[in-house]
Write an enzyme that holds these catalytic residues in place. Structure first.
Site, PDB file in Angstrom:
ATOM      1  N   GLU A 141      22.789  51.015  41.899  1.00 19.22           N
ATOM      2  CA  GLU A 141      22.071  49.849  42.131  1.00 19.22           C
ATOM      3  C   GLU A 141      22.846  48.836  43.015  1.00 19.22           C
ATOM      4  O   GLU A 141      24.009  49.004  42.949  1.00 19.22           O
ATOM      5  CB  GLU A 141      21.508  49.192  41.004  1.00 19.22           C
ATOM      6  CG  GLU A 141      22.673  48.491  40.365  1.00 19.22           C
ATOM      7  CD  GLU A 141      22.435  48.259  38.752  1.00 19.22           C
ATOM      8  OE1 GLU A 141      22.165  49.333  38.178  1.00 19.22           O
ATOM      9  OE2 GLU A 141      22.424  47.139  38.184  1.00 19.22           O
ATOM     10  N   LYS A 174      24.641  45.388  44.272  1.00 20.93           N
ATOM     11  CA  LYS A 174      25.479  44.662  43.589  1.00 20.93           C
ATOM     12  C   LYS A 174      25.169  43.372  44.209  1.00 20.93           C
ATOM     13  O   LYS A 174      25.357  42.917  45.515  1.00 20.93           O
ATOM     14  CB  LYS A 174      27.013  44.914  43.783  1.00 20.93           C
ATOM     15  CG  LYS A 174      27.780  43.626  43.151  1.00 20.93           C
ATOM     16  CD  LYS A 174      29.349  44.121  43.179  1.00 20.93           C
ATOM     17  CE  LYS A 174      30.279  43.261  42.210  1.00 20.93           C
ATOM     18  NZ  LYS A 174      29.844  42.034  42.587  1.00 20.93           N
ATOM     19  N   ASP A 186      24.771  39.310  45.129  1.00 23.43           N
ATOM     20  CA  ASP A 186      25.713  38.212  45.455  1.00 23.43           C
ATOM     21  C   ASP A 186      25.213  37.090  44.823  1.00 23.43           C
ATOM     22  O   ASP A 186      24.945  36.206  45.567  1.00 23.43           O
ATOM     23  CB  ASP A 186      26.259  38.174  46.985  1.00 23.43           C
ATOM     24  CG  ASP A 186      27.520  37.833  47.118  1.00 23.43           C
ATOM     25  OD1 ASP A 186      28.290  37.241  46.179  1.00 23.43           O
ATOM     26  OD2 ASP A 186      27.817  37.529  48.431  1.00 23.43           O
ATOM     27  N   TYR A 205      20.150  43.338  34.409  1.00 24.18           N
ATOM     28  CA  TYR A 205      20.678  44.421  34.841  1.00 24.18           C
ATOM     29  C   TYR A 205      21.899  45.165  33.614  1.00 24.18           C
ATOM     30  O   TYR A 205      22.442  46.010  33.566  1.00 24.18           O
ATOM     31  CB  TYR A 205      21.575  44.493  36.403  1.00 24.18           C
ATOM     32  CG  TYR A 205      22.503  43.700  36.494  1.00 24.18           C
ATOM     33  CD1 TYR A 205      23.571  43.394  35.624  1.00 24.18           C
ATOM     34  CD2 TYR A 205      22.416  42.723  37.434  1.00 24.18           C
ATOM     35  CE1 TYR A 205      24.605  42.595  35.713  1.00 24.18           C
ATOM     36  CE2 TYR A 205      23.419  41.605  37.462  1.00 24.18           C
ATOM     37  CZ  TYR A 205      24.472  41.594  36.862  1.00 24.18           C
ATOM     38  OH  TYR A 205      25.386  40.608  36.980  1.00 24.18           O
ATOM     39  N   LYS A 257      32.415  48.488  47.012  1.00 25.54           N
ATOM     40  CA  LYS A 257      32.113  47.277  47.852  1.00 25.54           C
ATOM     41  C   LYS A 257      31.796  47.838  49.398  1.00 25.54           C
ATOM     42  O   LYS A 257      32.388  48.773  49.743  1.00 25.54           O
ATOM     43  CB  LYS A 257      33.253  46.392  47.745  1.00 25.54           C
ATOM     44  CG  LYS A 257      33.630  46.003  46.567  1.00 25.54           C
ATOM     45  CD  LYS A 257      32.560  44.878  45.999  1.00 25.54           C
ATOM     46  CE  LYS A 257      32.644  43.316  46.440  1.00 25.54           C
ATOM     47  NZ  LYS A 257      33.821  42.840  45.774  1.00 25.54           N
ATOM     48  N   CYS A 288      63.509  25.411  51.132  1.00 25.03           N
ATOM     49  CA  CYS A 288      62.187  24.793  50.565  1.00 25.03           C
ATOM     50  C   CYS A 288      61.800  23.713  51.432  1.00 25.03           C
ATOM     51  O   CYS A 288      62.534  22.713  51.325  1.00 25.03           O
ATOM     52  CB  CYS A 288      62.402  24.845  49.184  1.00 25.03           C
ATOM     53  SG  CYS A 288      61.174  24.050  48.773  1.00 25.03           S
ATOM     54  N   CYS A 305      61.322  20.581  48.679  1.00 28.06           N
ATOM     55  CA  CYS A 305      62.759  20.000  48.044  1.00 28.06           C
ATOM     56  C   CYS A 305      64.115  20.299  49.002  1.00 28.06           C
ATOM     57  O   CYS A 305      65.051  19.509  48.519  1.00 28.06           O
ATOM     58  CB  CYS A 305      62.805  20.369  46.790  1.00 28.06           C
ATOM     59  SG  CYS A 305      63.418  21.989  46.558  1.00 28.06           S
ATOM     60  N   CYS A 313      62.167  29.289  46.483  1.00 26.41           N
ATOM     61  CA  CYS A 313      62.959  28.165  46.406  1.00 26.41           C
ATOM     62  C   CYS A 313      63.874  28.238  45.186  1.00 26.41           C
ATOM     63  O   CYS A 313      63.426  28.608  44.215  1.00 26.41           O
ATOM     64  CB  CYS A 313      61.775  27.098  46.021  1.00 26.41           C
ATOM     65  SG  CYS A 313      62.511  25.504  45.611  1.00 26.41           S
ATOM     66  N   CYS A 339      62.073  20.724  42.276  1.00 29.45           N
ATOM     67  CA  CYS A 339      61.271  21.081  43.419  1.00 29.45           C
ATOM     68  C   CYS A 339      59.795  20.197  43.030  1.00 29.45           C
ATOM     69  O   CYS A 339      59.374  20.647  42.078  1.00 29.45           O
ATOM     70  CB  CYS A 339      61.256  22.413  43.447  1.00 29.45           C
ATOM     71  SG  CYS A 339      59.964  22.836  45.047  1.00 29.45           S
TER      72      CYS A 339
HETATM   73  S1  IVH Z   1      27.029  45.176  35.657  1.00 32.45           S
HETATM   74  C1  IVH Z   1      29.833  45.109  32.487  1.00 32.45           C
HETATM   75  N1  IVH Z   1      25.405  45.195  37.650  1.00 32.45           N
HETATM   76  O1  IVH Z   1      29.328  41.848  39.576  1.00 32.45           O
HETATM   77  C2  IVH Z   1      29.497  45.069  33.529  1.00 32.45           C
HETATM   78  N2  IVH Z   1      26.938  43.568  37.727  1.00 32.45           N
HETATM   79  O2  IVH Z   1      32.068  41.984  39.927  1.00 32.45           O
HETATM   80  C3  IVH Z   1      28.486  44.053  33.853  1.00 32.45           C
HETATM   81  N3  IVH Z   1      26.966  42.099  39.468  1.00 32.45           N
HETATM   82  O3  IVH Z   1      29.979  39.729  36.855  1.00 32.45           O
HETATM   83  C4  IVH Z   1      27.892  43.789  35.245  1.00 32.45           C
HETATM   84  N4  IVH Z   1      25.268  42.781  40.489  1.00 32.45           N
HETATM   85  O4  IVH Z   1      27.904  39.128  38.094  1.00 32.45           O
HETATM   86  C5  IVH Z   1      26.285  44.535  37.098  1.00 32.45           C
HETATM   87  N5  IVH Z   1      23.688  45.216  39.398  1.00 32.45           N
HETATM   88  C6  IVH Z   1      24.716  44.543  38.892  1.00 32.45           C
HETATM   89  C7  IVH Z   1      25.322  43.435  39.498  1.00 32.45           C
HETATM   90  C8  IVH Z   1      26.529  42.918  38.862  1.00 32.45           C
HETATM   91  C9  IVH Z   1      25.954  41.895  40.669  1.00 32.45           C
HETATM   92  C10 IVH Z   1      28.126  41.027  39.333  1.00 32.45           C
HETATM   93  C11 IVH Z   1      28.069  40.405  38.025  1.00 32.45           C
HETATM   94  C12 IVH Z   1      29.330  40.623  37.424  1.00 32.45           C
HETATM   95  C13 IVH Z   1      30.199  40.853  38.801  1.00 32.45           C
HETATM   96  C14 IVH Z   1      31.347  41.976  38.764  1.00 32.45           C
END
Ligand code: IVH
Length: 716
Positions: A127, A129, A131, A237, A325, A430, A433, A448, A454
């Protein structure tokens, strides 16, 4: 109260004064019931009507505006910051992977851990991710009781009042929902909503860099009315504590969230093979620009919840999920200068100052240059990088930004190098200092040697001390720390952590008043002193982390604090422990106890001992302890078992689980696991094919058991 129907224009001054008094009391009561008691007695619309009426009367009779006017207060949110919430289950983050090969490795590691043959079915969900920022919504008896930000993963901020203003989030769950459930997901802002909001806010001069910041800023408002006016959205999620299992699979659990009224992401898909996972990644990547919200990758999760359970967690992230990513975004710009920053441990780090450039929606002005070799075109392994090209001030550089990571300079554009550009000379003293900065054999960093003299190191140590995951003192940013550090007036000077806590008293006893100093208003001074006072008791783990001991990051600080529970105990052990002289020396009992902490190895133990061996550190800690009380840590995951503190070695092949799973199991039971048999080993679990380790164990007279016996003992 019902609203007085007299039109505002018709009110006499006397009537107006009376009504403003009534409204002040009335609205304050609603604020309290809403924020503090979570039990409002009127609808939002009626509340808004009261506030509007108040504002209209004040507009007509400005001279009648009361000291306690509701228009002056920003809701009745908890005093200065948000209250803290302890998550029932920690909120974890995800590991990142960047390439198809990494995904192959991830799937392989899951299979290996579970001891699953390559042809056995293994389904993942995939799914987008999102932002945004993660949120934990706790429902008890099907009603939303607390909404908390992730915070440090263990403790978040209570933003319940603000979350209640978001229409995506149900206040009530239907009858089939468990009595207790923490629904987790992402708060985000759609791109189009973000652009509209930017337009609306442009007049006030306050804008956000991107939808993510905008969502975070809108959520962390003292006044829920402000949050309410911001277009925040939510996707569910994941989950934390639940009083009963939600489903058998990730997919079905999330589908239940949808049935309960939560928005879920429609792009979530089950994938039965690696090819399907990668195809889903490509499909989402191809649609990235046309999705209405920002995403930065694809999250894969093992679908079967029983397998998730077996896979468990590493310190911060689950073994059953990873984030794939999208490639980082790149841009070119001009390198204007190279500055050297001196860190807490004296490391000299070069920072690139850039001609501002927008990369993936964010304006970038700084980038990391890692170390002096990197600038010279030499990699960590001593081999040339970038075809051996060095980086010079004046160069046109290619920079890359990936997610929240600090942007970095990847390469230069050789054709654009100015004729007079000179090779960069990394300083050997440094800049803070003037002490020698030396590079030890085999190290990439130059440090340093100024140590305690320092100022840059001292300032960085203070910054670390007050930082969010350490003592978390708001109002002491970089500028303020530098100001206090360099203050000429001793009543204001902060040179070591304890000074922060004596500031108030020293100030009160002196003629210099902070609020008279430029940049410090009376309000911000009060806020700062309150924020400092609020941290006179803190969890031992934070306190330990704040000390800035080498190798004691947040995770190790927590492990140690949870093991010993009190700071006194930690200090006693670290002070008494003696670092073993050499091979064969097991160290004294304090040393062994320190090493018995789950996850703590010799490097960490040594750092602890060295820190407390240093008289100056002991003095600084003593001074601090006169001001601050570290609160005992709850013993977590430390249920005493027959394996607590034991060192176990697994060898040979196991039938019922992989060796990694067995190790993880042993660690959950409080044992330490080792890769080789020595005098320190307490127990060897040997499967078929065990060889030299089994022999070593027999030679040393160490107890050896087989896998079946291991399970009998675990279950017993
Ligand atoms: S699962 C135990 N699913 O990504 C894992 N996270 O880098 C629970 N995030 O802190 C997270 N979309 O804020 C999950 N479809 C998705 C997500 C997601 C965004 C974020 C979430 C998490 C961060 C980790």
């Amino acid at each position: 109260m019902t609203l007085d129907k007299t039109p505002v224009e018709k009110l006499t001054e006397e009537q107006a004064a009376e009504e403003l008094a009534r409204l002040a009391t009335e609205i304050a009561g609603h604020d309290r019931r809403y924020h503090a008691e979570d039990a409002p007695t009127i609808s939002d619309a009626d509340y808004d009507a009261l506030k509007l009426r108040n504002a209209a009367i004040e507009a007509r009779f400005p001279e009648l505006i009361r000291e306690d006017s509701p228009s002056k207060s920003v809701g009745a949110a908890p005093s200065s910051a948000f209250a803290q919430v302890q998550h029932a289950r920690p909120m974890l983050s995800l590991d990142n992977v960047f390439s198809d090969e990494d995904v192959v490795d991830f799937v392989g590691s899951v299979r290996r851990f579970l001891n699953l043959p390559a042809d056995a079915e293994l389904v993942f969900t995939a799914e987008p991710k999102i932002d945004g920022l993660s949120m934990s919504l706790r429902y008890e008896n099907r009603r939303l009781v607390t909404a908390a930000t992730r915070g440090d993963g263990t403790t978040g901020e209570n933003v319940t009042a603000n979350i209640r203003t978001i229409s995506d989030i149900p206040e009530w769950l239907p009858a089939d929902a468990p009595d207790v459930v923490d629904v987790r997901g992402e708060i985000y802002m759609r791109r189009d909503d973000f652009l509209d909001l930017q337009k609306r806010m442009a007049e006030s001069g306050q804008t956000f860099a991107n939808p993510r910041n905008s969502a975070a800023g809108s959520l962390r408002q003292k006044n829920p009315e402000v949050t309410k006016s911001r277009p925040l959205k939510f996707f569910a999620y994941a989950w934390g504590e639940t009083s009963e299992p939600l489903a058998e699979t990730q997919f079905d659990a999330v589908r239940r969230f949808r049935d309960w009224g939560f928005p879920i992401n429609e792009r979530m898909k089950r994938c039965a093979s690696l090819d399907e996972m990668l195809a889903q990644y490509r499909a989402i990547e191809a649609d990235r620009a046309s999705l209405p919200y920002d995403i930065d990758g694809v999250v894969y999760k093992v679908d079967r919840l029983d397998l998730q359970e077996r896979l468990g967690f590493r310190s911060r992230s689950p073994r059953w999920a990873t984030a794939h990513k999208f490639p980082a975004e790149k841009a070119t710009t001009v390198l204007k200068a190279i500055d050297i920053q001196v860190g807490r441990t004296g490391a000299l780090t070069p920072v690139a100052r850039l001609e501002p450039v927008t990369v993936g929606g964010v304006v970038v002005v700084n980038a990391t240059l890692h170390n002096e070799d990197y600038i010279r075109g030499i990699g960590n392994d001593g081999q040339p990088i970038r075809g051996g090209r060095d980086i010079r001030v004046g160069d046109t550089v290619l920079i890359q930004r990936a997610g929240d990571v600090i942007p970095q300079i990847l390469d230069i554009v050789p054709e654009k190098r100015p004729a007079d550009a000179k090779p960069y000379e990394f300083p050997h003293v440094c800049p803070a200092c003037g002490s020698h900065a030396v590079r030890e054999e085999g190290e990439a960093v130059r440090r340093c040697t100024g140590g305690l003299i320092c100022p840059a190191q001292a300032v960085e140590r203070l910054r670390h001390f007050v930082s969010r995951n350490a003592m978390d003192i708001e109002g002491l940013g970089e500028k303020q720390i530098e100001f206090f550090f360099n203050a000429e007036d001793e009543a204001l000077r902060i040179r070591e952590p304890a000074d922060i806590f004596t500031l108030k008293a020293r100030q009160q006893a002196s003629l210099t008043k902070l609020e008279n100093i430029e940049g410090f208003g009376a309000v911000s001074v009060k806020k700062l002193l309150d924020a400092i006072d609020a941290r006179r008791t803190v969890e031992t783990s934070r306190f330990l982390f704040a000390l800035g001991i080498r190798h004691i990051g947040e995770t190790n600080a927590k492990r140690i604090a949870r093991h010993f529970t009190s700071f006194d105990a930690i200090r006693a052990v670290a002070t008494e422990a003696e670092i073993p002289a050499g091979k064969g020396d097991r160290g004294n009992s304090a040393w062994q106890e320190l090493n018995a902490v789950n996850g703590v190895g010799e490097v960490v133990a040594e750092a602890m001992v060295e820190f407390f061996n240093e008289a100056h550190n002991r003095d600084a800690v003593d001074a601090l302890l006169r001001e601050v009380q570290p609160a005992d840590e709850e013993k977590v995951g430390q249920v005493e078992t027959q394996f607590s503190g034991k060192t176990i070695v697994f060898t040979g092949s196991l039938e019922r689980m992989s060796r990694d799973e067995a190790k993880a199991m042993a660690e959950r039971l409080g044992a330490k696991t080792a890769g080789s048999v020595s005098k320190k080993t307490d127990l060897v679990v040997a499967g078929p094919g065990a060889g030299s380790k089994l022999k070593a164990a027999t030679d040393l007279g160490i107890e050896v058991i087989d896998e079946d016996e291991w399970f009998r003992r675990v279950e017993g």
